[in-house]
Scaffold this motif. Structure first.
Motif, PDB file in Angstrom:
ATOM      1  N   SER A 158       0.945  -0.894  -0.247  1.00  0.00           N
ATOM      2  CA  SER A 158       0.268   0.096   0.138  1.00  0.00           C
ATOM      3  C   SER A 158       0.850   1.287   0.208  1.00  0.00           C
ATOM      4  O   SER A 158       1.856   1.488   0.723  1.00  0.00           O
ATOM      5  CB  SER A 158      -0.782  -0.226   0.990  1.00  0.00           C
ATOM      6  OG  SER A 158      -1.563   1.206   1.402  1.00  0.00           O
ATOM      7  N   VAL A 209      -9.992  -1.169  -0.001  1.00  0.00           N
ATOM      8  CA  VAL A 209     -11.073   0.581   0.881  1.00  0.00           C
ATOM      9  C   VAL A 209     -11.769  -0.441   2.062  1.00  0.00           C
ATOM     10  O   VAL A 209     -12.755  -0.198   2.903  1.00  0.00           O
ATOM     11  CB  VAL A 209     -10.716   1.357   0.054  1.00  0.00           C
ATOM     12  CG1 VAL A 209     -12.407   2.324   0.504  1.00  0.00           C
ATOM     13  CG2 VAL A 209      -9.607   1.728  -0.607  1.00  0.00           C
ATOM     14  N   ALA A 252      -7.016   7.280  -1.657  1.00  0.00           N
ATOM     15  CA  ALA A 252      -8.738   6.136  -1.106  1.00  0.00           C
ATOM     16  C   ALA A 252      -8.389   6.090  -0.126  1.00  0.00           C
ATOM     17  O   ALA A 252     -10.302   5.618   0.516  1.00  0.00           O
ATOM     18  CB  ALA A 252      -8.459   5.149  -2.174  1.00  0.00           C
ATOM     19  N   TRP A 253      -7.742   6.070   0.437  1.00  0.00           N
ATOM     20  CA  TRP A 253      -7.590   5.976   2.447  1.00  0.00           C
ATOM     21  C   TRP A 253      -8.617   6.599   3.267  1.00  0.00           C
ATOM     22  O   TRP A 253      -8.943   6.529   4.508  1.00  0.00           O
ATOM     23  CB  TRP A 253      -5.967   6.047   3.131  1.00  0.00           C
ATOM     24  CG  TRP A 253      -6.459   4.862   3.998  1.00  0.00           C
ATOM     25  CD1 TRP A 253      -5.980   3.989   4.715  1.00  0.00           C
ATOM     26  CD2 TRP A 253      -5.754   6.145   5.532  1.00  0.00           C
ATOM     27  NE1 TRP A 253      -6.100   3.693   5.760  1.00  0.00           N
ATOM     28  CE2 TRP A 253      -6.623   4.999   6.549  1.00  0.00           C
ATOM     29  CE3 TRP A 253      -6.076   7.150   5.775  1.00  0.00           C
ATOM     30  CZ2 TRP A 253      -7.035   5.984   8.123  1.00  0.00           C
ATOM     31  CZ3 TRP A 253      -6.306   7.826   7.097  1.00  0.00           C
ATOM     32  CH2 TRP A 253      -6.504   6.662   8.226  1.00  0.00           C
ATOM     33  N   ARG A 292     -17.831   6.271   2.467  1.00  0.00           N
ATOM     34  CA  ARG A 292     -18.739   5.026   1.936  1.00  0.00           C
ATOM     35  C   ARG A 292     -19.368   5.032   3.558  1.00  0.00           C
ATOM     36  O   ARG A 292     -20.861   4.264   3.118  1.00  0.00           O
ATOM     37  CB  ARG A 292     -18.572   4.164   1.307  1.00  0.00           C
ATOM     38  CG  ARG A 292     -17.128   4.173  -0.161  1.00  0.00           C
ATOM     39  CD  ARG A 292     -16.617   3.263  -0.522  1.00  0.00           C
ATOM     40  NE  ARG A 292     -15.751   3.079  -1.188  1.00  0.00           N
ATOM     41  CZ  ARG A 292     -14.986   2.133  -2.192  1.00  0.00           C
ATOM     42  NH1 ARG A 292     -15.655   1.072  -1.826  1.00  0.00           N
ATOM     43  NH2 ARG A 292     -14.218   2.844  -2.114  1.00  0.00           N
ATOM     44  N   SER A 307     -10.528   9.497   1.438  1.00  0.00           N
ATOM     45  CA  SER A 307     -11.794   8.859   1.263  1.00  0.00           C
ATOM     46  C   SER A 307     -12.434   8.158   1.049  1.00  0.00           C
ATOM     47  O   SER A 307     -13.948   8.237   1.054  1.00  0.00           O
ATOM     48  CB  SER A 307     -11.852   9.530  -0.112  1.00  0.00           C
ATOM     49  OG  SER A 307     -11.514   8.674  -1.333  1.00  0.00           O
ATOM     50  N   GLY A 308     -12.023   6.839   1.559  1.00  0.00           N
ATOM     51  CA  GLY A 308     -13.083   5.729   1.410  1.00  0.00           C
ATOM     52  C   GLY A 308     -14.231   5.633   2.512  1.00  0.00           C
ATOM     53  O   GLY A 308     -15.015   4.805   1.945  1.00  0.00           O
ATOM     54  N   ASP A 364     -10.895  -5.263  -2.398  1.00  0.00           N
ATOM     55  CA  ASP A 364     -10.646  -3.913  -2.239  1.00  0.00           C
ATOM     56  C   ASP A 364     -10.377  -3.543  -1.200  1.00  0.00           C
ATOM     57  O   ASP A 364     -10.795  -3.755   0.164  1.00  0.00           O
ATOM     58  CB  ASP A 364     -11.856  -3.252  -2.680  1.00  0.00           C
ATOM     59  CG  ASP A 364     -11.615  -2.003  -2.902  1.00  0.00           C
ATOM     60  OD1 ASP A 364     -10.347  -1.056  -2.396  1.00  0.00           O
ATOM     61  OD2 ASP A 364     -12.797  -1.174  -3.708  1.00  0.00           O
ATOM     62  N   ASP A 387      -8.818  11.690 -11.163  1.00  0.00           N
ATOM     63  CA  ASP A 387      -8.209  10.514 -10.085  1.00  0.00           C
ATOM     64  C   ASP A 387      -8.793  10.469  -9.441  1.00  0.00           C
ATOM     65  O   ASP A 387      -9.037  11.050  -8.177  1.00  0.00           O
ATOM     66  CB  ASP A 387      -6.614  11.517  -9.952  1.00  0.00           C
ATOM     67  CG  ASP A 387      -5.817  10.358  -8.597  1.00  0.00           C
ATOM     68  OD1 ASP A 387      -6.171   9.572  -8.539  1.00  0.00           O
ATOM     69  OD2 ASP A 387      -4.740  10.628  -8.834  1.00  0.00           O
ATOM     70  N   ALA A 388      -9.502   8.850  -9.224  1.00  0.00           N
ATOM     71  CA  ALA A 388     -10.052   8.450  -8.871  1.00  0.00           C
ATOM     72  C   ALA A 388      -9.603   8.599  -6.816  1.00  0.00           C
ATOM     73  O   ALA A 388     -10.984   8.025  -6.355  1.00  0.00           O
ATOM     74  CB  ALA A 388     -11.495   6.979  -9.022  1.00  0.00           C
ATOM     75  N   ASP A 389      -8.536   8.136  -7.132  1.00  0.00           N
ATOM     76  CA  ASP A 389      -8.328   7.299  -5.444  1.00  0.00           C
ATOM     77  C   ASP A 389      -7.828   8.778  -5.235  1.00  0.00           C
ATOM     78  O   ASP A 389      -8.108   9.242  -3.488  1.00  0.00           O
ATOM     79  CB  ASP A 389      -7.579   7.160  -6.149  1.00  0.00           C
ATOM     80  CG  ASP A 389      -7.192   5.784  -5.957  1.00  0.00           C
ATOM     81  OD1 ASP A 389      -8.190   5.352  -5.848  1.00  0.00           O
ATOM     82  OD2 ASP A 389      -6.074   4.804  -6.499  1.00  0.00           O
ATOM     83  N   ARG A 390      -7.698   9.891  -5.078  1.00  0.00           N
ATOM     84  CA  ARG A 390      -7.181  11.816  -4.742  1.00  0.00           C
ATOM     85  C   ARG A 390      -7.884  12.529  -4.578  1.00  0.00           C
ATOM     86  O   ARG A 390      -8.313  13.486  -3.533  1.00  0.00           O
ATOM     87  CB  ARG A 390      -5.874  11.980  -5.490  1.00  0.00           C
ATOM     88  CG  ARG A 390      -4.107  11.327  -4.989  1.00  0.00           C
ATOM     89  CD  ARG A 390      -3.486  11.267  -6.151  1.00  0.00           C
ATOM     90  NE  ARG A 390      -3.389  13.139  -5.058  1.00  0.00           N
ATOM     91  CZ  ARG A 390      -2.516  13.518  -4.199  1.00  0.00           C
ATOM     92  NH1 ARG A 390      -2.655  12.110  -3.703  1.00  0.00           N
ATOM     93  NH2 ARG A 390      -1.963  13.971  -3.191  1.00  0.00           N
TER      94      ARG A 390
END
Length: 382
Positions: free
Chosen positions: A57, A205, A254-255, A261, A257-258, A203, A322-325
């Protein structure tokens, strides 16, 4: 050397792809499959991960290696996430028999009782005398709070194959919110040298979300149904914006914002700004939405794209693709908020670096009881 990849797999009960096998081809008018190889030893794999932790990671730091558990075994690697979650990593060069899962669970029962001082000593042995406090601050850009260390942990098994029994056990544990994951890797022979390919069974996340939702081998008490949220005041987001326009947000990886959910409309959320204290409470109006799709109602009563209105911070505008950032927003109907200057930060109150979590600790229950005294309008709109 252009290479095309393919991953085949099956799908679990929840529809998550379970990577079973990778294939690689050299790209060209006559594509040629690369021959699968194997690593000469588990030690080499361990050395590689220590040298390049991003194999696991980009958001973890290695803090221990070959640590004696006292249960007749040694855990291969220990890592820390930014919220102080302890990650136990067990490596297997070949196929993973189900006994490895049992061994990892045994190690987790040891790790669950590690205190901050224990983890600091483990890191000092691993890093040849370096301070965990200093290394953590350098790696994550924030001071280490000893109280946050090991509030939860995850199990990661690294192996080239996963047998059917192990896959069933891992799936069962995940369905019971025990955060366990498998990183499947394969090695391919090329003219320049060996290549390593890897894919997660689940996943990462989602594994983090399970840990943030209180998943553990044991829970100290039932969850009270009220969420904790961490609002990172600074150049990337501004609390006064959040108060005025009704939202919380997170981004930069992603860490971070994940775990947004976890929140669904109607959920009650208590918000803390690190370095200040608790600043608001409200109910979720709309689930997590990317920055370029999130809207707010401006001072003139007209609904507009949030990034056209929010000018007090950056909100990761350069990472919209960027879907992660990219920054993610959750719309909140505030029951009561305070400016940062009036934040509530009493000794013994709960804290966590996850953007959202569902704590199952007595400290959280006591914190909420106290906050309901200090935020008397907390139930407004319930």
């Amino acid at each position: 050397m252009p290479i095309a990849t393919h991953a085949s797999g099956v799908f679990g009960e929840e529809g998550h792809s379970m990577p079973i096998q990778h294939s690689l081809w050299r790209v060209g008018s006559e594509p040629r499959a690369l021959r699968e190889a194997s690593l000469p030893s588990e030690l080499l794999l361990e050395d590689m991960i220590v040298a390049a932790p991003e194999i696991l990671s980009r958001e973890w730091m290695i803090v221990g290696r070959q640590e004696d558990t006292g249960f007749g075994g040694r855990i291969d690697l220990l890592a820390l996430a930014p919220d102080g979650t302890l990650i136990l990593v067990e490596l297997k060069r070949g196929r993973t028999p189900r006994e490895v899962v049992a061994q990892a669970l045994d190690y987790a029962s040891w790790a669950e009782h590690l205190h901050a001082d224990d983890i600091a000593r483990i890191y000092t042995r691993f890093a040849k005398g370096r301070s965990l406090d200093e290394a953590f601050a350098q790696r994550f850009g924030q001071p280490l709070d000893p109280e946050l260390l090991n509030q939860s942990h995850q199990i990661v098994i690294v192996a080239s194959e996963l047998d059917a029994a192990s896959e069933r056990i891992v799936g069962y544990l995940n369905s019971r919110d025990i955060p366990i994951n498998v990183l499947c890797f394969q090695v391919f022979d090329t003219e320049p040298g060996l290549l390593l390919s890897r894919a997660w069974l689940r996943d990462p996340v989602e594994a983090q979300i399970a840990a943030a939702a209180g998943g553990s081998l044991t829970s100290s008490e039932p969850w009270n149904g009220e969420y904790y949220a961490c609002f990172g005041q600074g150049e990337n987001r501004d609390w006064e914006d959040a108060r005025r326009y009704g939202f919380i947000s997170a981004g930069g990886g992603a860490w971070y914002s994940g775990t947004l959910r976890l929140l669904t409309p109607g959920d009650l959320v208590w918000v803390k700004a690190p370095g200040y204290g608790f600043v608001g409470v409200g109910r979720v109006r709309k689930s997590a939405t990317p920055a370029n799709e999130f809207t707010v109602v401006g001072e003139d009563g007209v609904e507009r794209p949030a990034l056209e209105v929010l000018a007090r911070a950056d909100y990761h505008r350069m990472s919209l693709d960027d879907a992660d950032r990219r920054e993610m927003f959750v719309a909140i109907d505030w029951a009561e908020t305070r400016p940062l200057s009036e934040a509530v930060n009493e000794a013994g109150m709960f804290g966590n670096q996850n953007t959202v979590c569902a704590p199952k600790t007595p400290k959280w229950r006591h914190t909420v009881e106290r906050l309901k005294e200090l935020f008397p309008n907390w139930s407004k709109g319930a």
